[in-house]
Design a protein around this motif. Sequence first.
Motif, PDB file in Angstrom:
ATOM      1  N   LEU A  60      57.897  71.371  54.713  1.00 21.08           N
ATOM      2  CA  LEU A  60      58.197  70.687  55.968  1.00 21.08           C
ATOM      3  C   LEU A  60      59.700  70.804  56.193  1.00 21.08           C
ATOM      4  O   LEU A  60      60.479  70.673  55.265  1.00 21.08           O
ATOM      5  CB  LEU A  60      57.807  69.217  55.884  1.00 21.08           C
ATOM      6  CG  LEU A  60      56.324  68.904  55.708  1.00 21.08           C
ATOM      7  CD1 LEU A  60      56.098  67.420  55.874  1.00 21.08           C
ATOM      8  CD2 LEU A  60      55.486  69.661  56.709  1.00 21.08           C
ATOM      9  N   TYR A  69      61.045  65.435  57.703  1.00 23.66           N
ATOM     10  CA  TYR A  69      61.096  64.390  56.678  1.00 23.66           C
ATOM     11  C   TYR A  69      62.028  63.259  57.114  1.00 23.66           C
ATOM     12  O   TYR A  69      61.700  62.078  57.000  1.00 23.66           O
ATOM     13  CB  TYR A  69      61.559  64.974  55.344  1.00 23.66           C
ATOM     14  CG  TYR A  69      61.784  63.913  54.314  1.00 23.66           C
ATOM     15  CD1 TYR A  69      60.710  63.403  53.575  1.00 23.66           C
ATOM     16  CD2 TYR A  69      63.044  63.372  54.095  1.00 23.66           C
ATOM     17  CE1 TYR A  69      60.900  62.408  52.659  1.00 23.66           C
ATOM     18  CE2 TYR A  69      63.243  62.372  53.175  1.00 23.66           C
ATOM     19  CZ  TYR A  69      62.168  61.889  52.450  1.00 23.66           C
ATOM     20  OH  TYR A  69      62.358  60.885  51.555  1.00 23.66           O
ATOM     21  N   GLU A  85      54.736  65.206  52.397  1.00 21.62           N
ATOM     22  CA  GLU A  85      56.046  65.681  51.961  1.00 21.62           C
ATOM     23  C   GLU A  85      56.394  65.136  50.574  1.00 21.62           C
ATOM     24  O   GLU A  85      56.936  65.856  49.727  1.00 21.62           O
ATOM     25  CB  GLU A  85      57.108  65.274  52.994  1.00 21.62           C
ATOM     26  CG  GLU A  85      58.541  65.546  52.593  1.00 21.62           C
ATOM     27  CD  GLU A  85      58.895  67.027  52.529  1.00 21.62           C
ATOM     28  OE1 GLU A  85      58.087  67.851  53.008  1.00 21.62           O
ATOM     29  OE2 GLU A  85      59.955  67.363  51.986  1.00 21.62           O
ATOM     30  N   ILE A 142      57.537  67.047  47.219  1.00 18.55           N
ATOM     31  CA  ILE A 142      58.772  66.729  46.493  1.00 18.55           C
ATOM     32  C   ILE A 142      58.457  66.384  45.039  1.00 18.55           C
ATOM     33  O   ILE A 142      59.150  66.813  44.117  1.00 18.55           O
ATOM     34  CB  ILE A 142      59.520  65.574  47.191  1.00 18.55           C
ATOM     35  CG1 ILE A 142      60.063  66.044  48.540  1.00 18.55           C
ATOM     36  CG2 ILE A 142      60.650  65.061  46.322  1.00 18.55           C
ATOM     37  CD1 ILE A 142      60.734  64.957  49.343  1.00 18.55           C
TER      38      ILE A 142
END
Lengths: 311, 105
Positions: free
Chosen positions: A23, A28, A201, A205
């Motif tokens: 993304l 984000y 997201e 991560i």
Amino acid sequence: MDPIILFFLLGLAAGLLRSELRLPQAVYDFVSILLLLSIGLKGGIELQKQPFLDLAPDIVLTLLIGLLMPLIAFPVLTRFGRFARADAASIAAHYGSVSVGTYAVAVAWLATRGISYEPHLPLLLVVLEIPAILVGIVLARGIRSETRWADVAHEVFLGKGIVLLIGGLLIGWLSTPEGLESIEPLFMDLFKGILAIFLLEMGLIAAARAGSLRRYGLFLIAFGLIMPLFGSLIGALAGWLLGMSAGGTMLMAVLAASASYIAVPAAMRISVPEANPTLSLTASLGITFPFNVLVGLPLYWRLAEFIHHTL
Amino acid sequence: MAIQEDYRRKLLTVITEAALETHLTRDLNQLGAPGYTITNARGRGQRGVRQASWETDSNIRVEVICDDETADRIARHLKERYYDNYAMILTLCDVEVLRPEKFKS
């Protein structure tokens, strides 16, 4: 299963399989801004109905939790984990502070089940975010003169998270109900959809941390699992002491169980630069966040119920 | 071909953690940089991969065009202040400029 959890798993799987999915950072940023504002607004609207002074004991106890948690984590990290002082202090600060993402998932979890909770919890979220950062810096440096406290204060109080949360709280608190109706579609109705994108997201991560997880080994993994369990116990007891409902007690457990990954890393990077940010982020993002979201929430709900039934 | 006298300046390029931006720009102002340009960056180095998918994971690339002394002053300061604990690389090269007066401190 809750669809937002599935979004998290999708991100996690995509990241672990090294998918091309990414993304843009702007997405984000936007999504986290919306979440922070929504949580703040929701709290502010409810606070209109409540006299402010009644909240003093809650705020004081929450501050105490924020001071206490890093002080407990620090010796564990230096003694059993053999971490350098700066690293231990930084990790301790992460675990004393909170994760807004985890809180947002917990709020959605409660909403799905129609469980209510005390309206001032977003305020406590803000309160708990700050003290651990200061404790972490003092643990790392001692109260030495060379720490630029003005810089630290700027970093802590004017960080993105605090500004948006407090800003949202104030806007919600000052607005008229009719005025708020017009912005509700974005901030309230879309909350879960936004949270879903956010968790996608976060999955990516967290998956990116897998490599460093292998490198830093078992102690960090164990710490990342045990510390939130211990925190949840402290948080739940505090919620019960403050006479909160089971929903509120659970959210207190979530607050104390979660570890920061926005405010604290930013502050630590500037104030304790010798601490290795990979260690603390691996623990908080790679282990504790997934654990809390996937396993912790139902557990903390049972804990809250248990405390309310037995004590 | 030189367009006029005194047309050479230094281009100083710093690639470092986005977390440092505020501090770095303050330092640049104090050290007499006539201006700077910042772009977002990502990449891989000794301190791992930075994908720039979120703020803690991003790099910035800072470019300053200035005279030799200023470039030297900035480079020394950054090396002393940030090299030990931050992901940072710094390079210098000669550039030719059309308006030298613009890049004097």
